[in-house]
Write a protein that holds these residues in place. Structure first.
Motif, mmCIF file in Angstrom:
data_model
loop_
_atom_site.group_PDB
_atom_site.id
_atom_site.type_symbol
_atom_site.label_atom_id
_atom_site.label_comp_id
_atom_site.label_asym_id
_atom_site.label_seq_id
_atom_site.Cartn_x
_atom_site.Cartn_y
_atom_site.Cartn_z
ATOM 1 N N ALA A 90 0.834 -1.211 0.000
ATOM 2 C CA ALA A 90 0.000 0.000 0.000
ATOM 3 C C ALA A 90 0.867 1.258 0.000
ATOM 4 O O ALA A 90 0.528 2.247 -0.658
ATOM 5 C CB ALA A 90 -0.922 -0.002 1.217
ATOM 6 N N ARG A 91 1.976 1.217 0.707
ATOM 7 C CA ARG A 91 2.884 2.366 0.743
ATOM 8 C C ARG A 91 3.476 2.640 -0.642
ATOM 9 O O ARG A 91 3.555 3.780 -1.077
ATOM 10 C CB ARG A 91 3.996 2.094 1.764
ATOM 11 N N ARG A 92 3.873 1.565 -1.346
ATOM 12 C CA ARG A 92 4.395 1.727 -2.705
ATOM 13 C C ARG A 92 3.343 2.340 -3.631
ATOM 14 O O ARG A 92 3.636 3.256 -4.400
ATOM 15 C CB ARG A 92 4.823 0.358 -3.259
ATOM 16 N N ASP A 93 2.115 1.824 -3.541
ATOM 17 C CA ASP A 93 1.038 2.347 -4.385
ATOM 18 C C ASP A 93 0.746 3.811 -4.062
ATOM 19 O O ASP A 93 0.567 4.633 -4.965
ATOM 20 C CB ASP A 93 -0.234 1.518 -4.207
ATOM 21 N N ALA A 94 0.684 4.136 -2.779
ATOM 22 C CA ALA A 94 0.375 5.514 -2.369
ATOM 23 C C ALA A 94 1.477 6.474 -2.798
ATOM 24 O O ALA A 94 1.197 7.589 -3.255
ATOM 25 C CB ALA A 94 0.176 5.585 -0.858
ATOM 26 N N LEU A 95 2.721 6.051 -2.662
ATOM 27 C CA LEU A 95 3.825 6.922 -3.064
ATOM 28 C C LEU A 95 3.797 7.170 -4.567
ATOM 29 O O LEU A 95 4.054 8.288 -5.025
ATOM 30 C CB LEU A 95 5.169 6.321 -2.643
ATOM 31 N N GLY A 96 3.440 6.148 -5.344
ATOM 32 C CA GLY A 96 3.315 6.326 -6.790
ATOM 33 C C GLY A 96 2.242 7.341 -7.134
ATOM 34 O O GLY A 96 2.429 8.182 -8.021
ATOM 35 N N VAL A 97 1.126 7.310 -6.426
ATOM 36 C CA VAL A 97 0.042 8.265 -6.661
ATOM 37 C C VAL A 97 0.476 9.670 -6.253
ATOM 38 O O VAL A 97 0.200 10.645 -6.958
ATOM 39 C CB VAL A 97 -1.236 7.835 -5.900
ATOM 40 N N VAL A 98 1.145 9.781 -5.132
ATOM 41 C CA VAL A 98 1.588 11.098 -4.651
ATOM 42 C C VAL A 98 2.577 11.724 -5.628
ATOM 43 O O VAL A 98 2.489 12.916 -5.953
ATOM 44 C CB VAL A 98 2.208 10.984 -3.240
ATOM 45 N N ALA A 100 2.885 11.131 -8.780
ATOM 46 C CA ALA A 100 2.307 11.319 -10.118
ATOM 47 C C ALA A 100 1.274 12.439 -10.146
ATOM 48 O O ALA A 100 0.556 12.586 -11.124
ATOM 49 C CB ALA A 100 1.677 10.012 -10.588
ATOM 50 N N ARG A 101 1.197 13.212 -9.079
ATOM 51 C CA ARG A 101 0.199 14.290 -9.020
ATOM 52 C C ARG A 101 0.475 15.355 -10.070
ATOM 53 O O ARG A 101 1.606 15.562 -10.485
ATOM 54 C CB ARG A 101 0.219 14.953 -7.633
ATOM 55 N N ALA A 102 -0.585 16.040 -10.431
ATOM 56 C CA ALA A 102 -0.456 17.125 -11.410
ATOM 57 C C ALA A 102 0.155 18.361 -10.748
ATOM 58 O O ALA A 102 0.019 18.566 -9.542
ATOM 59 C CB ALA A 102 -1.824 17.466 -11.983
ATOM 60 N N ARG A 103 0.789 19.168 -11.537
ATOM 61 C CA ARG A 103 1.358 20.414 -11.034
ATOM 62 C C ARG A 103 0.234 21.328 -10.571
ATOM 63 O O ARG A 103 -0.832 21.366 -11.150
ATOM 64 C CB ARG A 103 2.115 21.100 -12.163
ATOM 65 N N GLY A 104 0.478 22.024 -9.471
ATOM 66 C CA GLY A 104 -0.494 22.986 -8.988
ATOM 67 C C GLY A 104 -1.511 22.419 -8.002
ATOM 68 O O GLY A 104 -2.463 23.104 -7.646
ATOM 69 N N ASP A 105 -1.323 21.194 -7.560
ATOM 70 C CA ASP A 105 -2.223 20.663 -6.532
ATOM 71 C C ASP A 105 -2.067 21.477 -5.262
ATOM 72 O O ASP A 105 -1.005 22.031 -4.978
ATOM 73 C CB ASP A 105 -1.924 19.184 -6.239
ATOM 74 N N THR A 106 -3.147 21.535 -4.473
ATOM 75 C CA THR A 106 -3.138 22.405 -3.301
ATOM 76 C C THR A 106 -2.182 21.921 -2.213
ATOM 77 O O THR A 106 -1.562 22.726 -1.545
ATOM 78 C CB THR A 106 -4.556 22.514 -2.713
ATOM 79 N N GLY A 110 5.222 17.007 0.435
ATOM 80 C CA GLY A 110 5.477 16.570 1.805
ATOM 81 C C GLY A 110 4.200 16.296 2.573
ATOM 82 O O GLY A 110 4.086 15.303 3.290
ATOM 83 N N GLU A 111 3.218 17.189 2.415
ATOM 84 C CA GLU A 111 1.928 16.981 3.097
ATOM 85 C C GLU A 111 1.233 15.736 2.569
ATOM 86 O O GLU A 111 0.701 14.935 3.345
ATOM 87 C CB GLU A 111 1.018 18.190 2.893
ATOM 88 N N ALA A 112 1.240 15.564 1.270
ATOM 89 C CA ALA A 112 0.580 14.395 0.677
ATOM 90 C C ALA A 112 1.286 13.103 1.084
ATOM 91 O O ALA A 112 0.641 12.099 1.391
ATOM 92 C CB ALA A 112 0.539 14.529 -0.839
ATOM 93 N N THR A 113 2.613 13.127 1.103
ATOM 94 C CA THR A 113 3.373 11.944 1.514
ATOM 95 C C THR A 113 3.109 11.627 2.979
ATOM 96 O O THR A 113 2.909 10.464 3.350
ATOM 97 C CB THR A 113 4.882 12.161 1.280
ATOM 98 N N GLY A 114 3.084 12.639 3.822
ATOM 99 C CA GLY A 114 2.798 12.430 5.245
ATOM 100 C C GLY A 114 1.412 11.852 5.462
ATOM 101 O O GLY A 114 1.221 10.938 6.275
#
Length: 159
Positions: A90-98, A100-106, A110-114
């Protein structure tokens, strides 16, 4: 804080368990041994309390306690390893999603990874505590009723 759909959460957890190949057969075997040891403990305790020769029943009490302790330790260790495998995936999958985020996300990376790490760690309790306990709650009473049926079918029927 966000609210979530309990049905979707259950589906997500079941899907994670299937991907992680939950060791159900090993859990069931250890829980069966634990139930047999519980029945042996009850039989030995009955023998001690009815004043039969005490040495052998006391030895049986000790052996049953050791068997139950080893089963509990083995189940906890197996569940911990299973939870670790699930969390790693799950950590690998979540890190891949984090990443691969688009530029300009709010949220910052670091916040998303945390947040992802915190949510993945929350899976630990489900897979290391709840899943084995729920399986034992389904299997254990049937095994104990079967052991009681050997001594008294009427009492087993009441159970």
């Amino acid at each position: 804080m966000t609210t979530s759909d309990p049905v979707a959460d259950r589906g997500f957890l079941k899907a994670l368990a299937r991907e992680g190949h939950a060791p159900i057969a090993a859990y069931a075997a250890l829980m069966t041994i634990n139930a047999v040891a519980t029945a042996a403990f009850a039989a030995a305790l009955t023998a001690v309390l009815t004043h039969r020769p005490v040495a052998l029943p006391l030895l049986g009490l000790g052996a049953a306690l050791v068997a139950r302790a080893l089963c509990a330790w083995s189940i906890a260790r197996l569940a911990s390893r299973h939870a670790s495998t699930i969390k790693s995936s799950a950590r690998r999958d979540a890190l891949g999603v984090v990443l691969a985020r688009a530029r300009g996300d709010t949220a910052s990376v670091g916040e998303a990874t945390g947040a992802a790490v915190d949510e993945v760690e929350a899976l630990d309790g489900y897979f290391s505590q709840f899943q084995p306990a729920s399986l034992e709650a389904r299997i254990g009473p049937l095994l104990i009723a079967g052991a009681v049926a050997l001594a008294s079918p009427v009492a087993a029927g009441i159970l």
